[in-house]
Design an enzyme around this catalytic site. Structure first.
Site: not given
Ligand code: 5GP
Ligand code: ZN
Length: 113
Positions: A99, A101
């Site tokens: 992921h 950010h």
């Protein structure tokens, strides 16, 4: 898909999130515990346990993760933001599905903690 992965469950719709963008390859949603006024995550729908798990065949997908994050930031009217990928527990990785950010909306200091 990994049945035990939190972000795979989010992709499957089993855990609700505030979606900002979605297509066949990526999903963008607000972080549940924001560290800045804007803090969202961009994930590939393909389960990769982290940045170091990506292989050459994922090059296009990883590029799309970055481009999508920047486009969502632009649509939110944010020009100054930080892109963060944590790889490994000691680097702060808590969810083992890659992921990106994106943090913005306040001045960000350097170096990070
Ligand atoms: P990491 O520490 O692995 O780089 O980042 C994981 C991020 O996922 C954290 O910022 C955390 O707040 C976020 N997160 C964890 N669980 C959930 C959830 O159920 N929903 C959302 N929207 N974000 C989550
Ligand atoms: Zn996953």
């Amino acid at each position: 898909m990994d049945d035990n992965c939190l972000f795979c469950k989010i992709i499957k719709g089993e855990i609700p999130v505030e979606k900002l963008f979605e297509d066949d390859d990526v999903l963008v949603f607000d972080d549940i515990n924001p560290q800045a006024p804007t803090h969202f995550l961009v994930i590939p729908k393909k389960h990769l346990s982290g940045p170091a798990a990506a292989s050459m065949e994922d090059d296009g997908l990883i590029g799309k993760v970055f481009r999508t994050g920047c486009e969502v930031a632009r649509k939110k009217g944010i020009d100054h933001y930080r892109l963060v990928l944590n790889n490994g527990e000691q680097a702060g990785q808590a969810v083992f599905h890659l992921h990106l950010h994106i943090l913005g909306g306040r001045p960000l200091t350097w170096p990070p903690g």
